[in-house]
Design a protein around this motif. Structure first.
Motif, short mmCIF file in Angstrom:
data_model
loop_
_atom_site.label_atom_id
_atom_site.label_comp_id
_atom_site.label_asym_id
_atom_site.label_seq_id
_atom_site.Cartn_x
_atom_site.Cartn_y
_atom_site.Cartn_z
N ALA A 1 0.82 -1.22 0.00
CA ALA A 1 0.00 0.00 0.00
C ALA A 1 0.85 1.27 0.00
O ALA A 1 0.40 2.32 -0.44
N ASP A 2 2.08 1.18 0.50
CA ASP A 2 2.93 2.38 0.61
C ASP A 2 3.72 2.65 -0.67
O ASP A 2 4.35 3.69 -0.79
N LEU A 3 3.75 1.69 -1.59
CA LEU A 3 4.56 1.88 -2.80
C LEU A 3 3.86 2.87 -3.73
O LEU A 3 2.64 2.98 -3.73
N PRO A 4 4.65 3.58 -4.57
CA PRO A 4 4.01 4.45 -5.57
C PRO A 4 3.14 3.61 -6.51
O PRO A 4 3.45 2.43 -6.75
N LYS B 1 -4.06 -0.85 -4.27
CA LYS B 1 -3.34 0.13 -3.46
C LYS B 1 -4.30 0.93 -2.57
O LYS B 1 -4.07 1.09 -1.37
N ARG B 2 -5.39 1.40 -3.15
CA ARG B 2 -6.34 2.20 -2.37
C ARG B 2 -7.01 1.36 -1.28
O ARG B 2 -7.25 1.83 -0.17
N THR B 3 -7.34 0.13 -1.61
CA THR B 3 -8.00 -0.74 -0.63
C THR B 3 -7.06 -1.05 0.53
O THR B 3 -7.45 -0.97 1.70
N ALA C 1 -4.53 0.68 1.50
CA ALA C 1 -4.27 1.90 2.27
C ALA C 1 -5.40 2.14 3.27
O ALA C 1 -5.16 2.48 4.43
N ARG C 2 -6.64 1.92 2.83
CA ARG C 2 -7.79 2.12 3.74
C ARG C 2 -7.75 1.11 4.88
O ARG C 2 -7.96 1.46 6.05
N LEU C 3 -7.51 -0.15 4.54
CA LEU C 3 -7.45 -1.19 5.58
C LEU C 3 -6.37 -0.87 6.59
O LEU C 3 -6.57 -0.99 7.80
N SER C 4 -5.22 -0.46 6.07
CA SER C 4 -4.08 -0.18 6.93
C SER C 4 -4.39 0.97 7.89
O SER C 4 -4.07 0.93 9.07
N ARG C 5 -5.05 2.00 7.35
CA ARG C 5 -5.36 3.16 8.18
C ARG C 5 -6.43 2.83 9.23
O ARG C 5 -6.29 3.15 10.39
N LEU C 6 -7.48 2.14 8.80
CA LEU C 6 -8.59 1.85 9.73
C LEU C 6 -8.18 0.83 10.79
O LEU C 6 -8.55 0.94 11.95
N LEU C 7 -7.42 -0.18 10.37
CA LEU C 7 -7.15 -1.32 11.27
C LEU C 7 -5.67 -1.40 11.67
O LEU C 7 -5.22 -2.45 12.14
N HIS C 8 -4.93 -0.32 11.47
CA HIS C 8 -3.53 -0.23 11.90
C HIS C 8 -2.67 -1.34 11.31
O HIS C 8 -2.13 -2.18 12.04
N ASP C 9 -2.56 -1.34 9.99
CA ASP C 9 -1.73 -2.31 9.27
C ASP C 9 -2.02 -3.75 9.72
O ASP C 9 -1.15 -4.43 10.27
N PRO C 10 -3.24 -4.22 9.49
CA PRO C 10 -3.58 -5.58 9.97
C PRO C 10 -2.87 -6.65 9.16
O PRO C 10 -2.52 -6.43 8.00
N PRO C 11 -2.66 -7.84 9.74
CA PRO C 11 -2.19 -8.96 8.92
C PRO C 11 -3.29 -9.33 7.92
O PRO C 11 -4.48 -9.19 8.23
N TYR C 12 -2.91 -9.74 6.74
CA TYR C 12 -3.93 -10.15 5.76
C TYR C 12 -3.33 -11.15 4.78
O TYR C 12 -2.11 -11.27 4.66
N ASN C 13 -4.22 -11.86 4.09
CA ASN C 13 -3.83 -12.69 2.95
C ASN C 13 -4.65 -12.22 1.76
O ASN C 13 -5.80 -11.83 1.93
#
Ligand SMILES: [Zn+2]
Ligand SMILES: [Zn+2]
Length: 341
Positions: free
Chosen positions: A114-117, A257-259, A261-273
Motif C-alpha cells: 500500500a505504501d509503494l508508488p 493500493k487504495r483498498t 491503504a484504507r485497511l491499513s489506516r482503519l485497522l492499523h496495518d492488519p495482517p492479511y492474505n
C-alpha cells in the motif's frame, strides 16, 4: 440479532453476528509492527542482490529494479521432474512437482504494498501476469496460485520484506474445484456468469461496494466469512488473469493500493492474505472431453482479500460454517469513512 447468509458461488453458509457494542475499528491490531527500511541480512533488499540467484524475470526502473521474480529459497514444490501419481491401496502419492516463485515488491524493507508508488504497484501486477502466463505454458501444471501473506500471523516468512508468491500445482486444489463447480452450476442453471450477476446486483444496491474505477470494483461479499473480507473484480468478464489487457491490470493495481491503504489506516496495518483466483489451466481430462467447454463463460477472475482479525475455531472446522462479527455493509461503511490517500 444474527443472520444466516448463503454464498452464491460456494453454496456455503455464514452467520453474520454483529455485536452492537463493537465498532469495526476495534479489530485493529493493538501493536502494529514497525520495520526498518533496510536490513543487512535480508536477501530481498536492494544492495543485497548477490545473496540470491539471478531473477527469473524483473521490471526495471530508473533506480535499478522495480520488482523481480526469484526462485523460492525453500520451495514447497520443485520443477525438476514429471508428475506421476501412484496408489498405495486407498492412498494416493505423487512426487512434489511444481514451481514456487517469490515476487519481490521493490527493494525497500518493511514497506507495505500500500505504501509503494502506484507505478510500482502496477509493475508488480504486470509481473504477476507475465509470470503466470509463462508458467501456464508448462503442461505439467494444472493450477497456478498467486497469493500474499502480510504480517506474522498471516504466514509472512522470516523477512518482513514485501513480497507475493506463485505456486504452480500439478493437481487442482479441492477448494478451487468447489469454486469452479459453483460457478459452473450457476451457469448451467441461468446461462450467466455468477460473478457478472453479483456485480450487476451489487451495482444496483451499492451498500457493499467500497470503490470502483473504469476497470475494477472493490466490494465486500454478501456472505463474507471474515470481518472486512474484500473482493476486487474486473468489470469486463474474463476467466483467465493471464492475457488481461494492461489497462485492466493497472486498474487492479490502483484498486489494490487504495483498498490496502484504507485497511491499513482503519485497522492499523492488519495482517492479511490475498489470493488471485484465475481459471485453471485447461488440461485434457480423460473421459471428460467437454469438461472445460463452459469455463470461459462461467468463470471470472478476481482477487480475494482477507484481513486476519479473527481465528477459525472448532465450530468452523467442524461445520464449514463461518461466524462473522462484522457485517459486510458495516465493513464497507467503516472503510468508506477512511481516507485512502
Ligand atoms: Zn529486505
Ligand atoms: Zn463474469
Amino acid at each position: 440479532m444474527s443472520e444466516l447468509r448463503k454464498d452464491p458461488v460456494m453454496g456455503r453458509w455464514v452467520i453474520i453476528s454483529e455485536r452492537r457494542s463493537q465498532r469495526p475499528d476495534q479489530f485493529a491490531d493493538a501493536f502494529p509492527t514497525v520495520c526498518p527500511l533496510k536490513q543487512p541480512d535480508c536477501p530481498f533488499c536492494a544492495g543485497n542482490e548477490e545473496r540470491v540467484p539471478p531473477p527469473i524475470a524483473e521490471i526495471l526502473s530508473p533506480e535499478g529494479w522495480s520488482c523481480r521474480a526469484l526462485p523460492a529459497a525453500s520451495p514447497i514444490l520443485r520443477q525438476e521432474s514429471r508428475f506421476e501419481e501412484h496408489r498405495l491401496g486407498m492412498f494416493h502419492i505423487a512426487a512434489g512437482v511444481g514451481a514456487h516463485e517469490i515476487i519481490v515488491e521493490g527493494g525497500r524493507h518493511g514497506r507495505s504494498l500500500a505504501d509503494l508508488p502506484l507505478q510500482q504497484v502496477a509493475d508488480v501486477v504486470l509481473l504477476w501476469e507475465r509470470r503466470l502466463t509463462e508458467l501456464g505454458k508448462d503442461d505439467r501444471f494444472k493450477h497456478l496460485m498467486l497469493f500474499k501473506n502480510h504480517g506474522p500471523t498471516a504466514g509472512e516468512g522470516t523477512y518482513r520484506h514485501p513480497h507475493s508468491q506463485i505456486i504452480a500445482l500439478p493437481v487442482t486444489p479441492a477448494r478451487v474445484k468447489d469454486k469452479l463447480d459453483g460457478a459452473k452450476e450457476y451457469f448451467s442453471q441461468t446461462g450467466r456468469c455468477v460473478f457478472c450477476a453479483i456485480l450487476e446486483r451489487e451495482s444496483r444496491e451499492k451498500e457493499r461496494i467500497l470503490w470502483e474505477n473504469d476497470h475494477c470494483v472493490v466490494l465486500t461479499p454478501y456472505a463474507s466469512r471474515f470481518p472486512f473480507e474484500l473482493w476486487i473484480v474486473p468489470k469486463t468478464h474474463r476467466a483467465d488473469f493471464p492475457g488481461t489487457p494492461e489497462p485492466v491490470l493497472r486498474g487492479l493495481a490502483e484498486a489494490l493500493k487504495r483498498t490496502l491503504a484504507r485497511l491499513s489506516r482503519l485497522l492499523h496495518d492488519p495482517p492479511y492474505n490475498f489470493i488471485l483466483h484465475s481459471a485453471p489451466l485447461r488440461r485434457p481430462r480423460e473421459g471428460f472431453p467437454d469438461y472445460w467447454d463452459t469455463l470461459d463463460r462461467d468463470y471470472h477472475w478476481h482477487l480475494e482479500l482477507i484481513p486476519r482479525l479473527t481465528r477459525v475455531a472448532g465450530f468452523e472446522w467442524g461445520t464449514g460454517f463461518y461466524i462473522n462479527p462484522v457485517s459486510p455493509e458495516g465493513a464497507t461503511r467503516a472503510l468508506q469513512e477512511t481516507a485512502d490517500g
